[in-house]
Write a protein that holds these residues in place. Structure first.
Motif, PDB file in Angstrom:
ATOM      1  N   ASN A   1      41.951  14.054 -14.346  1.00 27.85           N
ATOM      2  CA  ASN A   1      42.004  12.670 -14.167  1.00 27.85           C
ATOM      3  C   ASN A   1      40.862  12.027 -14.035  1.00 27.85           C
ATOM      4  N   PHE A   2      40.481  11.364 -14.612  1.00 27.13           N
ATOM      5  CA  PHE A   2      39.610  11.004 -15.762  1.00 27.13           C
ATOM      6  C   PHE A   2      39.351   9.731 -14.657  1.00 27.13           C
ATOM      7  N   GLY A   3      40.414   9.219 -14.420  1.00 29.05           N
ATOM      8  CA  GLY A   3      40.508   7.835 -13.508  1.00 29.05           C
ATOM      9  C   GLY A   3      39.689   8.778 -12.476  1.00 29.05           C
ATOM     10  N   MET A   4      40.265   9.564 -11.124  1.00 29.99           N
ATOM     11  CA  MET A   4      40.250   9.532  -9.923  1.00 29.99           C
ATOM     12  C   MET A   4      38.776  10.300 -10.175  1.00 29.99           C
ATOM     13  N   ALA A   5      38.575  11.004 -10.935  1.00 29.33           N
ATOM     14  CA  ALA A   5      37.215  11.176 -10.928  1.00 29.33           C
ATOM     15  C   ALA A   5      35.993  10.148 -10.348  1.00 29.33           C
ATOM     16  N   SER A   6      36.209   9.266 -11.879  1.00 31.41           N
ATOM     17  CA  SER A   6      35.602   8.358 -11.922  1.00 31.41           C
ATOM     18  C   SER A   6      35.118   7.789 -10.400  1.00 31.41           C
ATOM     19  N   ALA A   7      36.170   6.886 -10.290  1.00 30.92           N
ATOM     20  CA  ALA A   7      36.054   6.143  -8.228  1.00 30.92           C
ATOM     21  C   ALA A   7      35.261   7.791  -7.518  1.00 30.92           C
ATOM     22  N   TYR A   8      35.784   9.181  -7.557  1.00 28.82           N
ATOM     23  CA  TYR A   8      35.049   9.314  -6.899  1.00 28.82           C
ATOM     24  C   TYR A   8      33.059   9.150  -7.158  1.00 28.82           C
ATOM     25  N   GLY A   9      32.985   9.628  -8.163  1.00 27.51           N
ATOM     26  CA  GLY A   9      31.667   8.910  -9.231  1.00 27.51           C
ATOM     27  C   GLY A   9      30.984   8.158  -8.435  1.00 27.51           C
ATOM     28  N   LEU A  10      31.846   6.650  -8.416  1.00 27.12           N
ATOM     29  CA  LEU A  10      31.361   5.539  -7.945  1.00 27.12           C
ATOM     30  C   LEU A  10      30.937   6.072  -6.689  1.00 27.12           C
ATOM     31  N   LEU A  11      31.847   6.296  -5.939  1.00 27.41           N
ATOM     32  CA  LEU A  11      31.337   6.475  -4.250  1.00 27.41           C
ATOM     33  C   LEU A  11      29.933   7.506  -4.147  1.00 27.41           C
TER      34      LEU A  11
END
Length: 567
Positions: free
Chosen positions: A259-269
């Protein structure tokens, strides 16, 4: 002629370099922002099946994320307390007292720099596993204890202790120079007023070292927030998620699709959290002159005479640190490599000692290819990083380009991007563009060069800045082109800085675990990812054998870095 054309004519090299840095540094960040707003369950962010959504941010801001952030902060702060407690004692012993064999002790403290963090985690799992860890078996036999334990590496306390000890060498380096340079006059004045030595240390020494301690603390805080090796090897098995491992699990779930979208959101956090201490760090450095103690004729550096108590307790403290961080991990890996399967040392296990694991693995074609890949990756990453860093630093230090500040900022910016987040961004870029390098060694080179260009440019800025411009001007006056002046004059003079930066980048590239796990394919497997796979499949002997080979490689590189570093 337009202003843009005049600017390009004055500094033609700056534009392509700036464009390359924008792609390497801001490209992954832009892809992360885009992906974080896409629904990507079972698809890639740029594919038509993906759609716009705010669901990723809603989940990141949910109550479950609070527990993950809390784990991240507890691990980070706890590890820093351990690291600074140990490092300050060692720095005081070595730099402020007449403790014997200081040069040898200095080298021993830094020796574990050559041991990758994930290998230390594996060794500690062998030592402190609650069921059959060597130390636990010894303690149970010694005190006639029943059941598992009494120690357990698979806890938050175990992770904090291990992470803290892994931070000690770098923390010690950040603090030792400040301890060495501090003026003893202030401490003498405190002692003359009747203050005891502990009171002098608490009321005078530590306050004077405030900027060094705070700047090192904030710098290491940013580094620990993004830590991956120990949370992945220990935390995932212990069921203690942190932000870095949460991102990894979203990218490579044990079941289901990424789930790259979820991983990206956690990455920005995670980026947002890491940026806070880095901004604070810049403010601390800007105000460091308020605590200056090295002045004119009154400056006096003096060491405290180490009495027998200081030597005794200092020696015991140093011995315990070296035992836990260096000696025991290496010994347990050697023992495990000689056993067909892991068992604690015993008379019965001695009969099973064998070199069969060495023969099995070191003659294996796949392992040999991984070794060649590791060496090739380190070399290519070093060359690519130093080529880019030298070019950027030459423009920043030598040219009068208006783009200098932008180049310097972009070159330093990857330091604020956690490795796991940068790896995710690079993966998303090359999964969506028609450049067939995903899963090859070349995507690893790109990721590593982007990651370590900030480190290399800091060293090259200093190295080039120490060479006076008049030497290149003299070459130009003699008819040499700018390229000839750089090649024949500047490069030879900054060779020590180049070699030191090259070896350091090679060392860090070889030790890196995050990028190979995310970006490598079967034909580009390196030692770090191969050791991870062997550990994950339960091949303890193979894990130990390759870990020891890895230690030999990285310790040799670390020794090379220390040899060419200025003393």
């Amino acid at each position: 002629m337009t202003a843009v054309r005049r600017l390009f004519t004055r500094t033609p090299l700056a534009f392509p370099v700036l464009a390359l840095l924008v792609f390497l540094v801001l490209g992954p960040l832009g892809v992360l922002v885009f992906s974080s707003a896409r629904l990507t369950e079972g698809t890639l962010p740029f594919e038509p099946e993906s759609s716009w959504t705010t669901q990723n941010y809603a989940e990141v801001l949910s109550a479950g994320t609070g527990a993950i952030v809390w784990n991240t902060l507890v691990l980070t702060v706890g590890a820093l307390v351990v690291a600074f407690g140990v490092s300050m004692v060692l720095a005081w012993l070595i730099e402020r007292t007449t403790f014997p064999a200081k040069k040898a002790v200095f080298v021993m403290v830094l020796a574990s720099l050559g041991i990758p963090g994930f290998i230390s985690a594996i060794a500690w799992a062998f030592m402190f596993n609650p069921t059959n860890g060597v130390v636990n078996v010894f303690l149970r036999d010694l005190f006639n204890l029943a059941g598992p334990g009494p120690l357990n590496i698979y806890t938050m306390q175990g992770m904090i202790l291990l992470e803290g000890l892994r931070l000690v060498p770098v923390t010690f380096l950040l603090l030792s120079a400040a301890f060495r340079a501090m003026d003893a006059t202030y401490e003498d004045a405190g002692a003359a007023s009747g203050a005891s030595r502990p009171l002098v240390i608490r009321r005078i020494t530590i306050p004077l070292l405030t900027p060094a301690i705070l700047s090192a603390f904030v710098y290491q805080l940013a580094a620990t927030l993004e830590s991956f090796d120990i949370p992945a090897l220990i935390g995932l098995r212990a069921g203690i998620p942190v932000l870095s491992t949460k991102i990894f699990v979203e990218i490579q779930p044990t079941g289901g699709l990424p789930n790259f979208g979820m991983a990206s959101a956690y990455g920005l956090l995670l980026i947002a959290i890491v940026l806070v201490p880095l901004i604070f760090y810049q403010r601390i450095v800007a105000r460091s002159e308020r605590y200056a103690t090295v002045s004119g004729n009154t400056y006096r550096a003096r060491r405290v005479v180490a009495g027998w108590r200081t030597k005794l307790f200092g020696g015991l403290f140093l011995g315990l640190y070296l035992l836990l961080d260096l000696l025991l991990p290496v010994l347990i890996l050697i023992w495990t490599s000689l056993q067909p399967f892991y068992v604690p040392p015993s008379a019965e296990a001695l009969s099973r000692v064998s070199l069969s694991a060495y023969g099995r693995l070191l003659t294996d074609d796949f392992v040999q290819q991984a070794l060649l890949n590791t060496i090739l990756l380190g070399f290519l990453a070093g060359v690519a990083t130093l080529t880019l860093a030298f070019t950027v630093s030459w423009i920043v230090v030598r040219s009068r380009s208006r783009l200098r500040s932008s180049l310097d900022f972009l070159a330093f910016f990857p330091h604020s991007i956690p490795a796991i987040v940068l790896g995710l961004g690079v993966a998303l870029i090359y999964l969506n563009i028609r450049v067939p390098i995903y899963g090859t060694i070349w995507i690893l080179v790109i990721a590593l060069a982007t990651r370590y260009v900030s480190l290399a440019t800091r060293q090259m800025n200093t190295g080039i800045g120490q060479v006076q411009r008049v030497l290149e001007d003299a070459a130009a006056a003699s008819g040499a082109s700018p390229l000839q002046a750089v090649r024949r004059i500047l490069v030879p003079l900054v060779t020590p800085s180049l070699v030191n930066a090259f070896l350091l980048v090679v060392l860090l590239s070889v030790k890196n675990l995050v990028f190979p796990l995310i970006l490598s394919g079967r034909d580009s497997v390196v030692f770090s990812s191969l050791i991870w796979n062997l550990w994950d499949t339960g091949d303890t002997a193979g894990t130990a054998v390759l870990s020891l080979v890895m230690i030999v490689i990285t310790v040799a590189l670390a020794a090379g870095v220390r040899r060419v570093s200025p003393t």
